[in-house]
Scaffold this motif. Structure first.
Motif, PDB file in Angstrom:
ATOM      1  N   VAL A  75       0.750  -1.143  -0.125  1.00  0.00           N
ATOM      2  CA  VAL A  75      -0.120   0.008  -0.047  1.00  0.00           C
ATOM      3  C   VAL A  75       1.018   1.252   0.017  1.00  0.00           C
ATOM      4  CG1 VAL A  75      -0.338   0.301   2.478  1.00  0.00           C
ATOM      5  CG2 VAL A  75      -2.116   0.823   0.948  1.00  0.00           C
ATOM      6  N   TYR A  76       0.280   2.142  -0.640  1.00  0.00           N
ATOM      7  CA  TYR A  76       1.198   3.653  -0.732  1.00  0.00           C
ATOM      8  C   TYR A  76       1.200   4.345   0.475  1.00  0.00           C
ATOM      9  CZ  TYR A  76       2.694   3.027  -5.337  1.00  0.00           C
ATOM     10  OH  TYR A  76       3.186   2.226  -6.662  1.00  0.00           O
ATOM     11  N   THR A  77       2.069   4.943   0.748  1.00  0.00           N
ATOM     12  CA  THR A  77       2.390   6.092   1.668  1.00  0.00           C
ATOM     13  C   THR A  77       3.066   7.294   0.736  1.00  0.00           C
ATOM     14  OG1 THR A  77       3.037   6.654   4.016  1.00  0.00           O
ATOM     15  CG2 THR A  77       4.582   5.243   2.731  1.00  0.00           C
ATOM     16  N   GLU A  78       2.958   8.466   1.473  1.00  0.00           N
ATOM     17  CA  GLU A  78       3.623   9.531   1.106  1.00  0.00           C
ATOM     18  C   GLU A  78       4.434  10.533   2.231  1.00  0.00           C
ATOM     19  OE1 GLU A  78       0.968  12.730  -0.583  1.00  0.00           O
ATOM     20  OE2 GLU A  78      -0.375  10.948  -0.829  1.00  0.00           O
ATOM     21  N   TRP A  79       5.499  10.909   1.873  1.00  0.00           N
ATOM     22  CA  TRP A  79       5.970  12.020   2.953  1.00  0.00           C
ATOM     23  C   TRP A  79       6.829  13.373   2.034  1.00  0.00           C
ATOM     24  CZ3 TRP A  79       9.580   7.317   4.465  1.00  0.00           C
ATOM     25  CH2 TRP A  79      10.564   7.172   3.570  1.00  0.00           C
ATOM     26  N   TYR A  80       7.044  14.277   2.754  1.00  0.00           N
ATOM     27  CA  TYR A  80       8.059  15.288   2.623  1.00  0.00           C
ATOM     28  C   TYR A  80       9.481  14.936   3.254  1.00  0.00           C
ATOM     29  CZ  TYR A  80       4.936  18.617   0.183  1.00  0.00           C
ATOM     30  OH  TYR A  80       3.875  18.848  -0.784  1.00  0.00           O
ATOM     31  N   TRP A  81      10.236  14.966   2.349  1.00  0.00           N
ATOM     32  CA  TRP A  81      11.717  14.671   2.738  1.00  0.00           C
ATOM     33  C   TRP A  81      12.460  15.770   2.252  1.00  0.00           C
ATOM     34  CZ3 TRP A  81      16.029  12.348  -0.376  1.00  0.00           C
ATOM     35  CH2 TRP A  81      16.642  11.341   0.499  1.00  0.00           C
ATOM     36  N   LYS A  82      13.339  16.277   3.164  1.00  0.00           N
ATOM     37  CA  LYS A  82      14.187  17.341   2.821  1.00  0.00           C
ATOM     38  C   LYS A  82      15.608  16.797   3.584  1.00  0.00           C
ATOM     39  CE  LYS A  82      14.695  21.045   5.560  1.00  0.00           C
ATOM     40  NZ  LYS A  82      16.098  21.086   6.021  1.00  0.00           N
ATOM     41  N   ILE A  83      16.807  16.955   2.520  1.00  0.00           N
ATOM     42  CA  ILE A  83      18.182  16.351   2.643  1.00  0.00           C
ATOM     43  C   ILE A  83      18.967  17.575   2.138  1.00  0.00           C
ATOM     44  CG2 ILE A  83      17.890  14.945   0.471  1.00  0.00           C
ATOM     45  CD1 ILE A  83      19.330  12.868   2.586  1.00  0.00           C
ATOM     46  N   ASP A  84      20.172  17.422   2.539  1.00  0.00           N
ATOM     47  CA  ASP A  84      21.288  18.257   1.707  1.00  0.00           C
ATOM     48  C   ASP A  84      21.960  17.542   0.780  1.00  0.00           C
ATOM     49  OD1 ASP A  84      23.710  17.149   2.837  1.00  0.00           O
ATOM     50  OD2 ASP A  84      22.936  17.748   5.059  1.00  0.00           O
ATOM     51  N   LEU A  85      22.909  18.275  -0.202  1.00  0.00           N
ATOM     52  CA  LEU A  85      23.216  17.539  -1.076  1.00  0.00           C
ATOM     53  C   LEU A  85      24.361  16.154  -0.835  1.00  0.00           C
ATOM     54  CD1 LEU A  85      23.681  16.949  -4.297  1.00  0.00           C
ATOM     55  CD2 LEU A  85      25.188  18.887  -4.326  1.00  0.00           C
ATOM     56  N   HIS A  86      25.017  16.808   0.128  1.00  0.00           N
ATOM     57  CA  HIS A  86      26.098  15.533   0.626  1.00  0.00           C
ATOM     58  C   HIS A  86      25.377  14.187   1.052  1.00  0.00           C
ATOM     59  CE1 HIS A  86      28.909  13.280   2.778  1.00  0.00           C
ATOM     60  NE2 HIS A  86      28.387  13.472   4.190  1.00  0.00           N
ATOM     61  N   ASN A  87      24.351  14.254   1.966  1.00  0.00           N
ATOM     62  CA  ASN A  87      23.653  13.175   2.275  1.00  0.00           C
ATOM     63  C   ASN A  87      22.757  12.636   1.312  1.00  0.00           C
ATOM     64  OD1 ASN A  87      24.402  12.684   5.256  1.00  0.00           O
ATOM     65  ND2 ASN A  87      23.863  14.769   5.336  1.00  0.00           N
ATOM     66  N   LEU A  88      22.045  13.471   0.327  1.00  0.00           N
ATOM     67  CA  LEU A  88      21.412  12.926  -0.831  1.00  0.00           C
ATOM     68  C   LEU A  88      22.384  12.081  -1.523  1.00  0.00           C
ATOM     69  CD1 LEU A  88      19.027  12.632  -2.371  1.00  0.00           C
ATOM     70  CD2 LEU A  88      19.764  14.735  -3.596  1.00  0.00           C
ATOM     71  N   LEU A  89      23.659  12.510  -1.902  1.00  0.00           N
ATOM     72  CA  LEU A  89      24.494  11.691  -2.695  1.00  0.00           C
ATOM     73  C   LEU A  89      25.040  10.188  -2.173  1.00  0.00           C
ATOM     74  CD1 LEU A  89      26.723  14.348  -4.286  1.00  0.00           C
ATOM     75  CD2 LEU A  89      24.819  13.315  -5.334  1.00  0.00           C
ATOM     76  N   HIS A  90      24.966  10.327  -0.665  1.00  0.00           N
ATOM     77  CA  HIS A  90      25.332   9.272   0.075  1.00  0.00           C
ATOM     78  C   HIS A  90      23.919   8.207  -0.276  1.00  0.00           C
ATOM     79  CE1 HIS A  90      26.897   6.503   3.001  1.00  0.00           C
ATOM     80  NE2 HIS A  90      25.589   6.817   3.746  1.00  0.00           N
TER      81      HIS A  90
END
Ligand SMILES: Cc1cc2nc3c(=O)[nH]c(=O)nc-3n(C[C@H](O)[C@H](O)[C@H](O)COP(=O)(O)OP(=O)(O)OC[C@H]3O[C@@H](n4cnc5c(N)ncnc54)[C@H](O)[C@@H]3O)c2cc1C
Length: 295
Positions: A200-215
């Protein structure tokens, strides 16, 4: 007592140069995934970049604080960003941030939430009714258990068994009717939801900086990640690529499509001798790397 902020004078300075919106003035950028999935870029920091530049400028701006203006003559922006990425000088990459809106099945969200460095706010199935949306892969995406990777699937399943699998999903999805009926009878939303499947689907807002996004992307765009989360991660990458093209290129060159060599592997490469271990898995990994290296 309230703080006296009136004693401060805010001096609102104009930009030194003409600024452009890195999202081209759009409200959001969206990519639809699978049957009901969504990866949407909602906002970025910086949102404005000097005309002719991209949000990569914020990485350079931060790096030059530590290296000093003297580096400006020596390194052009691209060279500096690539240098920082190669040498894992990561904090300048944290000066860029992305806010996403994601919609994905719960089994993907479970893998995703293991990445602890993002700020998350998820749909509450205690407060609201879970929408009637389930991940139901097409027949050709039903995968066989991999023989080499205990965690993975690989080739497509034969058609008959794939149909059995989809019928099994149909049965699980039909539980939605019971979910609704039990809530009509007064069962709380927080309990009624627990019988629904993880498709079943869920949803969220997800905020992250570029360093951690690349990880995150290095782990979840990797061939070892489950193909479904890989699709989401690759869509996140597709959305940020035009915003920070230089950092994105450096990520592909030095992380995603690069290769880590162990001491034993370097020794084997140098001497031409077999890997100095009997460990089967390590040898198989080395064979795969040698194939890539053409050795
Ligand atoms: C292919 C694959 C298979 C996996 N299989 C399993 C599995 O079978 N079972 C399972 O449980 N998990 C599994 N995981 C999840 C995995 O173990 C990590 O939890 C997940 O990838 C998050 O990685 P991370 O901790 O580096 O990321 P993040 O949480 O984003 O953290 C980023 C970095 O910040 C630092 N950090 C963050 N929080 C802390 C902290 N509290 N303490 C110390 N350092 C911290 C670490 O350096 C970390 O690398 C799997 C992941 C992948 C990609």
């Amino acid at each position: 007592m309230l703080p006296d902020t009136s004693r401060f004078q805010i001096d609102k300075k104009p930009h030194d140069e003409e600024m452009i919106d890195v999202m081209d003035g759009a409200g959001r950028w969206e990519i639809n995934i699978h049957d009901h999935g969504l990866v949407a870029l909602v906002d970025t920091m910086p949102r404005l970049a000097p005309a002719g530049k991209t949000a990569d400028f914020a990485i350079v701006q931060a790096a030059r604080v530590s290296y000093g203006a003297g580096t400006k003559q020596v390194n052009e922006d691209r060279g500096l960003i690539r240098y920082l990425a190669r040498h894992r000088h990561t904090t300048p990459f944290e000066m860029v941030e992305f806010k996403f809106h994601h919609r994905m099945p719960i089994f993907i969200a479970r893998q995703w939430i293991r990445h602890r460095t993002a700020n998350v706010n998820e749909y509450s199935a205690r407060y609201s009714v879970v929408p009637d949306k389930f991940y139901h892969p097409p027949l050709e995406n039903v995968r066989k258990q991999s023989k080499t990777n205990k965690q993975g699937g690989e080739e497509p399943m034969d058609e008959l068994t794939a149909k059995d699998f989809l019928a099994y999903l149909d049965k699980a999805e039909a539980l939605y009717g019971d979910y609704q009926k039990l809530m009509e009878k007064g069962v709380s939303r927080e309990l009624a939801r627990i019988g629904l499947p993880v498709s079943v689907y869920t949803e969220w807002y997800w905020k992250i900086d570029l360093h951690n996004l690349l990880h995150f992307l290095s782990l979840r765009m990797d061939a070892h990640a489950q193909s479904e989360i890989r699709d989401y991660a690759t869509a996140c990458f597709a959305l940020i690529q035009p915003i920070v093209p230089i950092a994105a290129e450096a990520f592909l060159d030095y992380s995603h499509s690069a290769m880590h060599l162990t001491r034993l592997e370097i020794e084997s490469l140098r001497t031409g001798q077999p890997l100095a271990t009997e460990n089967k898995r390590e040898n198989a990994e080395w064979d795969a790397k040698r194939l890539r290296l053409g050795k």
